[in-house]
Design an enzyme around this catalytic site. Sequence first.
Site, PDB file in Angstrom:
ATOM      1  N   HIS A  25       0.845  -1.206   0.000  1.00 16.97           N
ATOM      2  CA  HIS A  25       0.000   0.000   0.000  1.00 16.97           C
ATOM      3  C   HIS A  25       0.879   1.256   0.000  1.00 16.97           C
ATOM      4  O   HIS A  25       0.679   2.170  -0.815  1.00 16.97           O
ATOM      5  CB  HIS A  25      -0.910  -0.011   1.229  1.00 16.97           C
ATOM      6  CG  HIS A  25      -1.773   1.200   1.354  1.00 16.97           C
ATOM      7  ND1 HIS A  25      -3.069   1.250   0.887  1.00 16.97           N
ATOM      8  CD2 HIS A  25      -1.530   2.429   1.901  1.00 16.97           C
ATOM      9  CE1 HIS A  25      -3.575   2.447   1.130  1.00 16.97           C
ATOM     10  NE2 HIS A  25      -2.662   3.182   1.755  1.00 16.97           N
ATOM     11  N   GLU A  26       1.840   1.298   0.922  1.00 17.42           N
ATOM     12  CA  GLU A  26       2.729   2.461   0.996  1.00 17.42           C
ATOM     13  C   GLU A  26       3.647   2.545  -0.225  1.00 17.42           C
ATOM     14  O   GLU A  26       3.995   3.634  -0.669  1.00 17.42           O
ATOM     15  CB  GLU A  26       3.551   2.407   2.283  1.00 17.42           C
ATOM     16  CG  GLU A  26       2.735   2.439   3.565  1.00 17.42           C
ATOM     17  CD  GLU A  26       1.834   3.669   3.658  1.00 17.42           C
ATOM     18  OE1 GLU A  26       2.220   4.729   3.111  1.00 17.42           O
ATOM     19  OE2 GLU A  26       0.750   3.566   4.269  1.00 17.42           O
ATOM     20  N   HIS A  43       1.904   4.443  -2.921  1.00 15.41           N
ATOM     21  CA  HIS A  43       2.028   5.899  -2.742  1.00 15.41           C
ATOM     22  C   HIS A  43       3.405   6.382  -3.192  1.00 15.41           C
ATOM     23  O   HIS A  43       3.530   7.401  -3.894  1.00 15.41           O
ATOM     24  CB  HIS A  43       1.840   6.256  -1.258  1.00 15.41           C
ATOM     25  CG  HIS A  43       0.437   6.137  -0.768  1.00 15.41           C
ATOM     26  ND1 HIS A  43      -0.632   6.753  -1.383  1.00 15.41           N
ATOM     27  CD2 HIS A  43      -0.077   5.486   0.323  1.00 15.41           C
ATOM     28  CE1 HIS A  43      -1.737   6.480  -0.718  1.00 15.41           C
ATOM     29  NE2 HIS A  43      -1.419   5.713   0.320  1.00 15.41           N
TER      30      HIS A  43
END
Length: 410
Positions: free
Chosen positions: A21-22, A25
């Site tokens: 998820h990170e 980003h």
Amino acid sequence: MSFLLGVLLFALGIAVTIALHEWGHMQAARMCGMRVRRYFIGFGPTVWSTSRRHAGAGGHETEYGLKAVPLGGFCDIAGMTAQDPVLPEEEEHAMWRRPWWQRIAVLSGGVAMNLVVGVFLIYVVAVAWGLPNMNADYSPRVEATQCVPATQNADGTLSDCSGTGPAGDAGLRAGDVITSVNGEAVETYPEVIEAVGSSSSGPIEFTVERAGTTETISVEPEVVERRAQDGTVSRVPAVGVLFERPQNTLNEYTPLTAVPGALAFTGDMFGAVWDGLLSIPSKVPGVVASIFGAERDQESPMSVVGASRVGGEMVENDMWSGFLMMLANLNFFLALFNLVPLPPLDGGHIAVVVYEKLRDFIRRLAGKPALGPADYTKLMPVTMAFTAVLLTFGVIVIAADVVNPIRLFG
């Protein structure tokens, strides 16, 4: 041993989910020319870290590392808001200075990764085992009636019996659809089975639909002995009804046909996850009650502690397809939850960007100049309040998962 392995593997799966998820980003930020200062998994004290220089965004270093509490992660992008302090060399690469669509792309990068991971896991399950039939018909339609064995042997087999059984004697027929039990509406055959098993002494009233008509049939159950998985024997009511069972799994997927199959299943699962997300507030009182001894709802929310425990049970029982499907479900839940338009979630930041764009559009229509970036300090009360709610909810669910965990078996 296999249970502990499953717990550790699912906990690792959660950590990888957070990391990806990170990572979503971070990669989106780099593609848009922003500077990523730090990329960490976990919170609290730093356990390990290293730095690496990147050529993009004018050249900069990113610190990568692990923290002591592996319950989250973060990607620190320079200048996420206009109120964040930045170094002089970071100014032109600050996130808030980028076009609105780039900011939304970066804020959505984590959600996009969760979607990709979830679909990939479903694809793997489709090819290796087949997918559950999300459109299976679980309506309580009677397939047949039968006699009721009085006892159950230690090996799980049932004793001999004869006759048509209580339901057949009372007039239930194949094709009947049961709509209520003792006045309580039912929609699926598991609900009927549970209602019969929990009924008290006396006849059981079944409301059935038959050939376009509705009638009520009173069935006097037989009390029989049945064994639980731990070997204990209990006396329960039984009526002798077999229900039509749907085809639960579709196994005809090849590596090619699994692509549309996985995408279609993703849509169905997304709908179920969405419904589950909306139901969380109504389930909180039940979770609180379960901490103090009330029965835990199998559909109630779980923390990473409870999810890892269930993952351990699945591995212990060789349910690898269910293990991967639960990880896929987790990724879809994180995707939807992060889109909730409240800070500090990604959806809250996206809502601010959309607000800025709509605000300036309306001002242009009125012949007024665009305003600067939104002042995030005005959102601090909302951010703090929502964060407090999340922390409180997390503590409650973790406590329930420790004191009264959801169990798949026994």
